[in-house]
Design an enzyme around this catalytic site. Sequence first.
Site, PDB file in Angstrom:
ATOM      1  CD  GLU A 127      17.854  -1.606   6.817  1.00 46.34           C
ATOM      2  OE1 GLU A 127      18.088  -0.442   6.443  1.00 46.34           O
ATOM      3  OE2 GLU A 127      16.840  -2.242   6.478  1.00 46.34           O
ATOM      4  CB  CYS A 368      -6.644   7.159   3.145  1.00 48.42           C
ATOM      5  SG  CYS A 368      -6.850   7.397   4.929  1.00 48.42           S
ATOM      6  CG  HIS A 494      -3.405   3.503   3.711  1.00 49.81           C
ATOM      7  ND1 HIS A 494      -2.739   4.555   3.125  1.00 49.81           N
ATOM      8  CD2 HIS A 494      -4.126   4.033   4.731  1.00 49.81           C
ATOM      9  CE1 HIS A 494      -3.031   5.675   3.767  1.00 49.81           C
ATOM     10  NE2 HIS A 494      -3.874   5.383   4.738  1.00 49.81           N
ATOM     11  CD  GLU A 496      -1.264   2.720   0.093  1.00 46.87           C
ATOM     12  OE1 GLU A 496      -1.061   3.639   0.905  1.00 46.87           O
ATOM     13  OE2 GLU A 496      -2.409   2.387  -0.282  1.00 46.87           O
TER      14      GLU A 496
END
Length: 542
Positions: A127, A368, A494, A496
């Site tokens: 990309e 965090c 983290h 996520e």
Amino acid sequence: MGKGIIAASLAKLLQARGLKVTIQKFDPYINIDPGTLNPYEHGECYVTEDGAETDLDLGHYERFLNIHTSQANNVTTGRIYQTVINKEREGAYLGKTVQVVPHITDEIKRRMLALGETGEYDIIITEIGGTVGDIESHPFIESLRQLQWELPEEDTVVVHLTLVPYLKAAKELKTKPTQHSVRLLSQDGVHPDIIVCRTEEPLTPEIRRKIALFCNVKQEAVIESPDAQSIYEVPLMMMREKLDVICLKLLNITQYNEPDLTRWKEFIDKLKYPKSSVTIGLIGKYIELQDAYKSILEAFVHAGAMNECKVHVKNVHSEFITKENVEEKLGNLDGLLVAPGFGVRGVEGKILAVEYARKNKLPFFGICLGMQMAVIEYARNVLGLEGANSTEMDENTPHPVIDLMEEQKKVTNKGGTMRLGAYDCVIKEGTLAHRIYGTTHIRERHRHRWEFNNQYLSKFEEAGMIASGKNPESGLVEIVELPEHPFFIGVQYHPELKSTVENPQPVFVHFVKAARQYAEEKNAKIGSAKPAVPAEPAEPVK
């Protein structure tokens, strides 16, 4: 425009057909990486397993493909120039005049081909960021032109994403922007094989034929990409448009299976038809730009689908939380997530939010900086350590319960010098963290400089806040929790960043589950508190 989503969707379809695929992102800005960029400028900084600070599009790649990316998957102009200049200083160019062509373009091409040369993949999707015509994009377009010329014809396919705007006043789609964009690209010597058209309204056969005719592609290679309710529906849309089949045809790949998207479709069904809903407060200070918390929001999507529960995320700006309005802002929530971040702005609001969640038994999750705020709140309000703080916020705090890591104290350069990438964590048995992960050993990704100050650990554990996860080598506290609270957990890492469609992150899954239970109990209390409605007197029989 959504180049990252289209690239990830194409990769997902090819992967579903049994091909080994990865994606790389080339960004035209001169920063070495997004690590020092303000989240308002560029959205979140996505961290890979190997500790690379990268563009948030790599998060889409990992979430769609369920694979790990690395430093090699994200390259910026800054990194290209840095490599070339370092080589020039070493005398690698033997006294030649160093120029954009061939030296910069050669380095771009080398990096474009690097992942393919490992032998691990059948197809590499590259990309290219920015827009055709941008001054900083020219070296990348030129490198692409050279690669098309150097490689066999069936080894490269160029997909160009364009906008086909709909003019409501005239009630028609306009193809001119697409024509001009393709013309600019063609002037640079690159002719697209496929044109993907972002559009609000369906492309009619006449519009497709017009774009194909004036942009010199086959009509089947004009792909409609309409607005979708969820980014996770885009692969199915691209499958209906046969984007993957056209690419395989152009690449002369004939041995492939029908796409197996069973698990993907199950996820979409759960996403579209939830059985319950919760409202979770996201306490942050970059909430004006949703991309600043992109991975957190997507992790909620994954965890919500896993729980067959719609997660409504309510953004709450931490700068504007006060003692007077905290009940008003947080009173209707089913869960509270205090987000990561840097700097002193808004931290007192985050501390107030943590206090509210702790006292009201509201499911709490700190990530965090959010975990550090939980530690500071506990130190001040439970341990009685007046003025407790992080040395990031107050260098002269009398109680530095959060302090700079030893190896960080001599660091002067800000870029790429934090504790980055995946680190081990050993979890205590019988804790909330152990119930969440179902194991005593995990690896999660980090991006921070400050840590829990272990000099205070015994005081915290005596008072009731335990360190349920630690790094086995450094002793760094990774997870804190309150056993007497229904769901209260803070993590230094983290989580996520590792949540994907096929493997939702466990902490998010259990947090949403806890929020759902909290909502059900709250609704049950409200229902039982309502006065019984007296029965209507029966009508006399006539």
